[in-house]
Design a protein around this motif. Sequence first.
Motif, PDB file in Angstrom:
ATOM      1  N   LEU A 227       0.859  -1.251  -0.096  1.00  0.00           N
ATOM      2  CA  LEU A 227       0.089   0.138   0.035  1.00  0.00           C
ATOM      3  C   LEU A 227       0.815   1.417   0.145  1.00  0.00           C
ATOM      4  CD1 LEU A 227      -2.720  -1.083   2.732  1.00  0.00           C
ATOM      5  CD2 LEU A 227      -2.906  -1.140   0.392  1.00  0.00           C
ATOM      6  N   PHE A 228       0.467   2.235  -0.929  1.00  0.00           N
ATOM      7  CA  PHE A 228       1.086   3.771  -0.821  1.00  0.00           C
ATOM      8  C   PHE A 228       0.105   4.612  -0.938  1.00  0.00           C
ATOM      9  CE2 PHE A 228       4.193   0.497  -2.491  1.00  0.00           C
ATOM     10  CZ  PHE A 228       5.270   0.649  -1.752  1.00  0.00           C
ATOM     11  N   CYS A 229       0.504   5.944  -0.695  1.00  0.00           N
ATOM     12  CA  CYS A 229      -0.269   7.105  -0.865  1.00  0.00           C
ATOM     13  C   CYS A 229      -0.314   7.072  -2.572  1.00  0.00           C
ATOM     14  CB  CYS A 229       0.428   8.539  -0.518  1.00  0.00           C
ATOM     15  SG  CYS A 229       0.784   8.172   1.378  1.00  0.00           S
ATOM     16  N   LYS A 230      -1.218   7.657  -2.951  1.00  0.00           N
ATOM     17  CA  LYS A 230      -1.227   7.959  -4.630  1.00  0.00           C
ATOM     18  C   LYS A 230      -0.084   8.663  -5.177  1.00  0.00           C
ATOM     19  CE  LYS A 230      -3.822   9.511  -8.447  1.00  0.00           C
ATOM     20  NZ  LYS A 230      -4.929  10.153  -9.080  1.00  0.00           N
ATOM     21  N   SER A 231       0.090   9.600  -4.425  1.00  0.00           N
ATOM     22  CA  SER A 231       1.330  10.874  -4.722  1.00  0.00           C
ATOM     23  C   SER A 231       2.730  10.086  -4.737  1.00  0.00           C
ATOM     24  CB  SER A 231       1.153  12.220  -3.755  1.00  0.00           C
ATOM     25  OG  SER A 231       1.298  11.699  -2.477  1.00  0.00           O
ATOM     26  N   CYS A 232       2.672   9.319  -3.422  1.00  0.00           N
ATOM     27  CA  CYS A 232       4.055   8.425  -3.371  1.00  0.00           C
ATOM     28  C   CYS A 232       4.219   7.590  -4.331  1.00  0.00           C
ATOM     29  CB  CYS A 232       4.204   7.760  -1.788  1.00  0.00           C
ATOM     30  SG  CYS A 232       3.824   9.086  -0.484  1.00  0.00           S
ATOM     31  N   ALA A 233       3.454   6.969  -4.682  1.00  0.00           N
ATOM     32  CA  ALA A 233       3.425   5.870  -5.670  1.00  0.00           C
ATOM     33  C   ALA A 233       3.519   6.375  -6.977  1.00  0.00           C
ATOM     34  CB  ALA A 233       2.051   4.937  -5.605  1.00  0.00           C
ATOM     35  N   CYS A 234       2.775   7.650  -7.307  1.00  0.00           N
ATOM     36  CA  CYS A 234       3.311   8.392  -8.757  1.00  0.00           C
ATOM     37  C   CYS A 234       4.701   8.798  -8.576  1.00  0.00           C
ATOM     38  CB  CYS A 234       2.235   9.610  -8.601  1.00  0.00           C
ATOM     39  SG  CYS A 234       0.771   9.045  -9.196  1.00  0.00           S
ATOM     40  N   ARG A 235       5.296   9.070  -7.463  1.00  0.00           N
ATOM     41  CA  ARG A 235       6.516   9.607  -7.490  1.00  0.00           C
ATOM     42  C   ARG A 235       7.612   8.437  -7.784  1.00  0.00           C
ATOM     43  NH1 ARG A 235       6.749  11.417  -2.367  1.00  0.00           N
ATOM     44  NH2 ARG A 235       5.369  13.032  -3.112  1.00  0.00           N
ATOM     45  N   ALA A 236       7.279   7.365  -7.146  1.00  0.00           N
ATOM     46  CA  ALA A 236       8.056   6.292  -7.296  1.00  0.00           C
ATOM     47  C   ALA A 236       8.151   5.731  -8.695  1.00  0.00           C
ATOM     48  CB  ALA A 236       7.722   5.114  -6.242  1.00  0.00           C
ATOM     49  N   ALA A 237       6.972   5.886  -9.511  1.00  0.00           N
ATOM     50  CA  ALA A 237       7.001   5.397 -10.879  1.00  0.00           C
ATOM     51  C   ALA A 237       7.102   6.621 -11.746  1.00  0.00           C
ATOM     52  CB  ALA A 237       5.473   4.885 -11.140  1.00  0.00           C
ATOM     53  N   SER A 238       7.429   7.778 -11.443  1.00  0.00           N
ATOM     54  CA  SER A 238       7.650   8.785 -12.226  1.00  0.00           C
ATOM     55  C   SER A 238       6.766   9.352 -13.006  1.00  0.00           C
ATOM     56  CB  SER A 238       9.232   8.497 -12.978  1.00  0.00           C
ATOM     57  OG  SER A 238      10.458   8.322 -12.083  1.00  0.00           O
ATOM     58  N   VAL A 239       5.294   9.337 -12.720  1.00  0.00           N
ATOM     59  CA  VAL A 239       4.224   9.825 -13.381  1.00  0.00           C
ATOM     60  C   VAL A 239       3.774  11.030 -12.637  1.00  0.00           C
ATOM     61  CG1 VAL A 239       3.854   7.512 -14.481  1.00  0.00           C
ATOM     62  CG2 VAL A 239       2.744   8.293 -12.379  1.00  0.00           C
ATOM     63  N   MET A 240       2.953  11.659 -13.501  1.00  0.00           N
ATOM     64  CA  MET A 240       2.375  12.815 -12.825  1.00  0.00           C
ATOM     65  C   MET A 240       1.053  12.340 -12.074  1.00  0.00           C
ATOM     66  SD  MET A 240       2.493  15.474 -15.859  1.00  0.00           S
ATOM     67  CE  MET A 240       1.939  16.902 -15.014  1.00  0.00           C
ATOM     68  N   LEU A 241       0.866  13.200 -11.171  1.00  0.00           N
ATOM     69  CA  LEU A 241      -0.516  12.805 -10.083  1.00  0.00           C
ATOM     70  C   LEU A 241      -1.793  12.712 -11.128  1.00  0.00           C
ATOM     71  CD1 LEU A 241      -0.080  14.863  -6.862  1.00  0.00           C
ATOM     72  CD2 LEU A 241      -0.691  12.471  -7.253  1.00  0.00           C
ATOM     73  N   CYS A 242      -1.791  13.883 -12.143  1.00  0.00           N
ATOM     74  CA  CYS A 242      -3.259  13.948 -12.779  1.00  0.00           C
ATOM     75  C   CYS A 242      -2.943  12.780 -14.043  1.00  0.00           C
ATOM     76  CB  CYS A 242      -2.894  15.357 -13.548  1.00  0.00           C
ATOM     77  SG  CYS A 242      -1.366  15.595 -14.579  1.00  0.00           S
ATOM     78  N   ASP A 243      -2.005  12.074 -14.073  1.00  0.00           N
ATOM     79  CA  ASP A 243      -2.080  10.998 -15.339  1.00  0.00           C
ATOM     80  C   ASP A 243      -2.457   9.724 -14.553  1.00  0.00           C
ATOM     81  OD1 ASP A 243      -1.301  12.647 -17.542  1.00  0.00           O
ATOM     82  OD2 ASP A 243       0.864  12.226 -16.963  1.00  0.00           O
ATOM     83  N   GLY A 244      -1.933   9.641 -13.289  1.00  0.00           N
ATOM     84  CA  GLY A 244      -2.447   8.510 -12.295  1.00  0.00           C
ATOM     85  C   GLY A 244      -1.621   7.235 -12.637  1.00  0.00           C
ATOM     86  N   LEU A 245      -1.683   6.234 -11.869  1.00  0.00           N
ATOM     87  CA  LEU A 245      -0.673   5.022 -11.690  1.00  0.00           C
ATOM     88  C   LEU A 245      -0.943   4.295 -12.838  1.00  0.00           C
ATOM     89  CD1 LEU A 245      -1.169   4.146  -7.893  1.00  0.00           C
ATOM     90  CD2 LEU A 245       0.836   5.303  -9.024  1.00  0.00           C
ATOM     91  N   LYS A 246      -1.917   4.266 -13.653  1.00  0.00           N
ATOM     92  CA  LYS A 246      -2.006   3.447 -14.611  1.00  0.00           C
ATOM     93  C   LYS A 246      -1.096   3.920 -15.998  1.00  0.00           C
ATOM     94  CE  LYS A 246      -5.622   0.930 -13.430  1.00  0.00           C
ATOM     95  NZ  LYS A 246      -6.937   0.793 -14.061  1.00  0.00           N
TER      96      LYS A 246
END
Length: 313
Positions: A227-246
């Motif tokens: 489990l991760f915060c969305k913002s932390c997971a996005c940062r780890a995956a090098s994607v923007m928050l508005c784009d999302g983890l997908k």
Amino acid sequence: MKFGETFKEYVHEDEGNKLSYVEYKSLKKVLKRCSACNTLKSSNECCSFCDQTFFPELKKEASDVAGCFSSRVRRLLRLHMAPGVQQYFISLRHCFVDDQQAMARECQMLMQYAVMNTTAMRKILKKYDKIHGSVKGRNFKSTISAEHLEILQSPWLIELGAFYLNFNASNGKSSRELFSSFPCDFDATEFTLTLTLPENIKLEYSLKCAVCLDFVFNPYALGCGHLFCKSCACRAASVMLCDGLKAASKESKCPICRQVGVYTNVVHMVELDLLLKRRFRKLWKERLVSDRAEALKQSRLFWELQTRYVVGF
């Protein structure tokens, strides 16, 4: 009563729910038909009959059970979190059907389903190792866990626990009687969720993000279950928050286990987010403001870069 008889009765009573089950009885027959097992113990040879029939069948059943469990939990949570017009029609239906009791019964049924199938799988694998004098059953259990087919490691089980707490908070003391066999506790100081299930199964889930070391805000579960915060997971995956983890690439890794491809089937933990929002109202609002500011900052930077690229400087 032996577990085989108990499981048979459970499946018979649950036939109307149209669920998938571990075929405990048929798998036991596969093991019994292997008459060569006793002679193979001393030579440590592999019983090809059991391996070719037993493990593929059990893996298929584990996949069916995990898929059935997740789909039924999703359906239950959609009913509980139904927005707008859907909620209006649900409230109208209260005149004819007690939806609160129906949801409580569904939750209990799913918890029992998870426990019974997990126990059946563990016992049949233990029996395999006992008959064959090997550790292949134990190794297969590790394989199932690595492929995320173990229900007790499913993020949907955490969502079910959060649903239990949210449901009780909304419906008062009367609802607790409906969940008498399903104790669930939340420790606000340690950010842990504890589920106490039948068969002496106790599960403890940490709700602390491994990146920011705070409670998981707008939580997402990766394919590996972490489990991760969305913002932390996005940062780890090098994607923007508005784009999302997908939008994360298939090569992106989990910050904890470093497994790749875990951003493809992320699960948005809506019930868990609601639970944390209710328990930490002030902190939750502060995190919301912070996340929105970060999303706006990223969006501005993105469009500035796009403008410079188009203009040419």
